[in-house]
Design a protein around this motif. Structure first.
Motif, PDB file in Angstrom:
ATOM      1  N   ASN A 192     -16.197  -1.539  12.956  1.00  0.00           N
ATOM      2  CA  ASN A 192     -15.467  -0.272  13.031  1.00  0.00           C
ATOM      3  C   ASN A 192     -15.879   0.578  14.222  1.00  0.00           C
ATOM      4  O   ASN A 192     -15.245   1.595  14.500  1.00  0.00           O
ATOM      5  CB  ASN A 192     -15.671   0.529  11.738  1.00  0.00           C
ATOM      6  CG  ASN A 192     -15.048  -0.167  10.550  1.00  0.00           C
ATOM      7  OD1 ASN A 192     -13.934  -0.663  10.635  1.00  0.00           O
ATOM      8  ND2 ASN A 192     -15.771  -0.215   9.450  1.00  0.00           N
ATOM      9  N   LEU A 193     -16.934   0.187  14.917  1.00  0.00           N
ATOM     10  CA  LEU A 193     -17.400   0.957  16.067  1.00  0.00           C
ATOM     11  C   LEU A 193     -16.499   0.716  17.271  1.00  0.00           C
ATOM     12  O   LEU A 193     -16.286  -0.434  17.682  1.00  0.00           O
ATOM     13  CB  LEU A 193     -18.837   0.571  16.418  1.00  0.00           C
ATOM     14  CG  LEU A 193     -19.912   0.882  15.389  1.00  0.00           C
ATOM     15  CD1 LEU A 193     -21.250   0.292  15.839  1.00  0.00           C
ATOM     16  CD2 LEU A 193     -20.037   2.383  15.188  1.00  0.00           C
ATOM     17  N   LEU A 194     -15.998   1.785  17.847  1.00  0.00           N
ATOM     18  CA  LEU A 194     -15.129   1.673  19.022  1.00  0.00           C
ATOM     19  C   LEU A 194     -15.861   0.992  20.184  1.00  0.00           C
ATOM     20  O   LEU A 194     -15.266   0.194  20.912  1.00  0.00           O
ATOM     21  CB  LEU A 194     -14.620   3.051  19.440  1.00  0.00           C
ATOM     22  CG  LEU A 194     -13.631   3.090  20.592  1.00  0.00           C
ATOM     23  CD1 LEU A 194     -12.397   2.248  20.287  1.00  0.00           C
ATOM     24  CD2 LEU A 194     -13.240   4.522  20.919  1.00  0.00           C
ATOM     25  N   ILE A 195     -17.150   1.264  20.330  1.00  0.00           N
ATOM     26  CA  ILE A 195     -17.893   0.633  21.422  1.00  0.00           C
ATOM     27  C   ILE A 195     -17.967  -0.881  21.237  1.00  0.00           C
ATOM     28  O   ILE A 195     -17.902  -1.620  22.208  1.00  0.00           O
ATOM     29  CB  ILE A 195     -19.302   1.234  21.604  1.00  0.00           C
ATOM     30  CG1 ILE A 195     -20.111   1.167  20.311  1.00  0.00           C
ATOM     31  CG2 ILE A 195     -19.230   2.642  22.169  1.00  0.00           C
ATOM     32  CD1 ILE A 195     -21.578   1.523  20.459  1.00  0.00           C
ATOM     33  N   TRP A 196     -18.090  -1.329  19.998  1.00  0.00           N
ATOM     34  CA  TRP A 196     -18.105  -2.778  19.733  1.00  0.00           C
ATOM     35  C   TRP A 196     -16.738  -3.372  20.037  1.00  0.00           C
ATOM     36  O   TRP A 196     -16.629  -4.430  20.671  1.00  0.00           O
ATOM     37  CB  TRP A 196     -18.519  -3.061  18.284  1.00  0.00           C
ATOM     38  CG  TRP A 196     -18.556  -4.521  17.968  1.00  0.00           C
ATOM     39  CD1 TRP A 196     -19.575  -5.398  18.219  1.00  0.00           C
ATOM     40  CD2 TRP A 196     -17.515  -5.293  17.341  1.00  0.00           C
ATOM     41  NE1 TRP A 196     -19.238  -6.662  17.788  1.00  0.00           N
ATOM     42  CE2 TRP A 196     -17.972  -6.625  17.245  1.00  0.00           C
ATOM     43  CE3 TRP A 196     -16.249  -4.990  16.852  1.00  0.00           C
ATOM     44  CZ2 TRP A 196     -17.208  -7.648  16.688  1.00  0.00           C
ATOM     45  CZ3 TRP A 196     -15.480  -6.000  16.295  1.00  0.00           C
ATOM     46  CH2 TRP A 196     -15.966  -7.316  16.211  1.00  0.00           C
ATOM     47  N   ILE A 222     -23.363  -7.686  25.402  1.00  0.00           N
ATOM     48  CA  ILE A 222     -23.054  -6.287  25.084  1.00  0.00           C
ATOM     49  C   ILE A 222     -22.680  -6.152  23.605  1.00  0.00           C
ATOM     50  O   ILE A 222     -23.328  -5.424  22.847  1.00  0.00           O
ATOM     51  CB  ILE A 222     -21.924  -5.746  25.986  1.00  0.00           C
ATOM     52  CG1 ILE A 222     -22.326  -5.824  27.456  1.00  0.00           C
ATOM     53  CG2 ILE A 222     -21.580  -4.302  25.592  1.00  0.00           C
ATOM     54  CD1 ILE A 222     -21.166  -5.638  28.425  1.00  0.00           C
ATOM     55  N   ALA A 223     -21.648  -6.854  23.176  1.00  0.00           N
ATOM     56  CA  ALA A 223     -21.200  -6.772  21.782  1.00  0.00           C
ATOM     57  C   ALA A 223     -22.231  -7.377  20.836  1.00  0.00           C
ATOM     58  O   ALA A 223     -22.427  -6.872  19.718  1.00  0.00           O
ATOM     59  CB  ALA A 223     -19.851  -7.466  21.616  1.00  0.00           C
ATOM     60  N   LEU A 224     -22.888  -8.454  21.257  1.00  0.00           N
ATOM     61  CA  LEU A 224     -23.882  -9.096  20.397  1.00  0.00           C
ATOM     62  C   LEU A 224     -25.023  -8.143  20.052  1.00  0.00           C
ATOM     63  O   LEU A 224     -25.463  -8.075  18.896  1.00  0.00           O
ATOM     64  CB  LEU A 224     -24.435 -10.353  21.074  1.00  0.00           C
ATOM     65  CG  LEU A 224     -23.460 -11.524  21.192  1.00  0.00           C
ATOM     66  CD1 LEU A 224     -24.018 -12.592  22.122  1.00  0.00           C
ATOM     67  CD2 LEU A 224     -23.158 -12.105  19.825  1.00  0.00           C
ATOM     68  N   ASN A 225     -25.495  -7.389  21.031  1.00  0.00           N
ATOM     69  CA  ASN A 225     -26.594  -6.456  20.769  1.00  0.00           C
ATOM     70  C   ASN A 225     -26.155  -5.248  19.957  1.00  0.00           C
ATOM     71  O   ASN A 225     -26.923  -4.736  19.146  1.00  0.00           O
ATOM     72  CB  ASN A 225     -27.257  -6.024  22.079  1.00  0.00           C
ATOM     73  CG  ASN A 225     -28.236  -7.058  22.558  1.00  0.00           C
ATOM     74  OD1 ASN A 225     -29.178  -7.396  21.859  1.00  0.00           O
ATOM     75  ND2 ASN A 225     -28.002  -7.594  23.746  1.00  0.00           N
ATOM     76  N   ILE A 226     -24.925  -4.796  20.151  1.00  0.00           N
ATOM     77  CA  ILE A 226     -24.419  -3.700  19.316  1.00  0.00           C
ATOM     78  C   ILE A 226     -24.406  -4.134  17.851  1.00  0.00           C
ATOM     79  O   ILE A 226     -24.885  -3.417  16.974  1.00  0.00           O
ATOM     80  CB  ILE A 226     -23.018  -3.245  19.777  1.00  0.00           C
ATOM     81  CG1 ILE A 226     -23.086  -2.593  21.164  1.00  0.00           C
ATOM     82  CG2 ILE A 226     -22.401  -2.283  18.749  1.00  0.00           C
ATOM     83  CD1 ILE A 226     -21.728  -2.369  21.811  1.00  0.00           C
ATOM     84  N   SER A 227     -23.863  -5.308  17.595  1.00  0.00           N
ATOM     85  CA  SER A 227     -23.777  -5.781  16.213  1.00  0.00           C
ATOM     86  C   SER A 227     -25.167  -6.039  15.633  1.00  0.00           C
ATOM     87  O   SER A 227     -25.455  -5.655  14.499  1.00  0.00           O
ATOM     88  CB  SER A 227     -22.898  -7.023  16.111  1.00  0.00           C
ATOM     89  OG  SER A 227     -23.418  -8.090  16.859  1.00  0.00           O
ATOM     90  N   MET A 278     -21.167   4.209  25.420  1.00  0.00           N
ATOM     91  CA  MET A 278     -22.383   3.664  24.811  1.00  0.00           C
ATOM     92  C   MET A 278     -23.567   4.612  24.956  1.00  0.00           C
ATOM     93  O   MET A 278     -24.360   4.767  24.018  1.00  0.00           O
ATOM     94  CB  MET A 278     -22.706   2.285  25.397  1.00  0.00           C
ATOM     95  CG  MET A 278     -21.698   1.234  25.007  1.00  0.00           C
ATOM     96  SD  MET A 278     -22.115  -0.486  25.387  1.00  0.00           S
ATOM     97  CE  MET A 278     -23.028  -0.435  26.867  1.00  0.00           C
ATOM     98  N   ILE A 279     -23.687   5.249  26.093  1.00  0.00           N
ATOM     99  CA  ILE A 279     -24.786   6.216  26.301  1.00  0.00           C
ATOM    100  C   ILE A 279     -24.622   7.383  25.343  1.00  0.00           C
ATOM    101  O   ILE A 279     -25.600   7.826  24.707  1.00  0.00           O
ATOM    102  CB  ILE A 279     -24.849   6.663  27.772  1.00  0.00           C
ATOM    103  CG1 ILE A 279     -25.356   5.508  28.643  1.00  0.00           C
ATOM    104  CG2 ILE A 279     -25.742   7.897  27.934  1.00  0.00           C
ATOM    105  CD1 ILE A 279     -25.235   5.751  30.139  1.00  0.00           C
ATOM    106  N   ALA A 280     -23.414   7.903  25.214  1.00  0.00           N
ATOM    107  CA  ALA A 280     -23.163   9.013  24.281  1.00  0.00           C
ATOM    108  C   ALA A 280     -23.441   8.581  22.843  1.00  0.00           C
ATOM    109  O   ALA A 280     -24.051   9.343  22.072  1.00  0.00           O
ATOM    110  CB  ALA A 280     -21.731   9.512  24.429  1.00  0.00           C
ATOM    111  N   PHE A 281     -23.025   7.379  22.488  1.00  0.00           N
ATOM    112  CA  PHE A 281     -23.264   6.870  21.145  1.00  0.00           C
ATOM    113  C   PHE A 281     -24.765   6.779  20.877  1.00  0.00           C
ATOM    114  O   PHE A 281     -25.243   7.201  19.823  1.00  0.00           O
ATOM    115  CB  PHE A 281     -22.599   5.502  20.974  1.00  0.00           C
ATOM    116  CG  PHE A 281     -22.778   4.914  19.617  1.00  0.00           C
ATOM    117  CD1 PHE A 281     -21.910   5.220  18.583  1.00  0.00           C
ATOM    118  CD2 PHE A 281     -23.829   4.040  19.361  1.00  0.00           C
ATOM    119  CE1 PHE A 281     -22.093   4.694  17.324  1.00  0.00           C
ATOM    120  CE2 PHE A 281     -24.015   3.483  18.099  1.00  0.00           C
ATOM    121  CZ  PHE A 281     -23.147   3.820  17.071  1.00  0.00           C
TER     122      PHE A 281
END
Length: 117
Positions: A7-11, A47-52, A109-112
């Motif tokens: 659900n994260l827009l950054i992901w 990028i996406a792997l580390n967010i998850s 991503m920085i803001a998040f």
């Protein structure tokens, strides 16, 4: 969606740019298959792997750390884009499109990360 990171827009944006960059790297010459092509693909996927991975963590400091990894991976993608453009593997228009997308995602991503308590 069953996982909170979905659900994260950054992901979601990281997944989109990942697929776009993967297609873009297919234009690189065969001599780059184990070098720049591989590097940009691994970086953009990271990028996406580390967010998850970070979102599943037990602590917010851990999530912040993984967000830092994602941000660094995006910076690596930007450097790879510069190299691809300088080596004339991609057009100026392609470079500008993905540079802008990377810049916008970086800011998100920085803001998040700043808002993780």
């Amino acid at each position: 969606m069953k996982f909170k990171f979905e659900n994260l827009l950054i992901w979601q944006k990281a997944m989109e740019i990942g697929e776009d960059i993967n297609l873009l790297s297919e234009k690189f010459p065969n001599k780059e298959i184990y070098n720049l092509s591989s590097q940009i693909r691994r970086a953009v996927d990271s990028i996406a792997l580390n967010i998850s991975e970070g979102s599943i963590g037990q602590t917010n400091p851990e999530f912040k750390r993984f967000m830092g990894y994602s941000i660094r991976s995006l910076a690596e993608v930007v450097t790879c884009l510069h190299k691809a453009y300088r080596r004339e593997y991609i057009t100026e228009q392609e470079f500008n499109k993905y540079y802008e997308a990377s810049f916008n995602l970086m800011n998100m991503m920085i803001a998040f990360r700043k808002n993780i308590k």
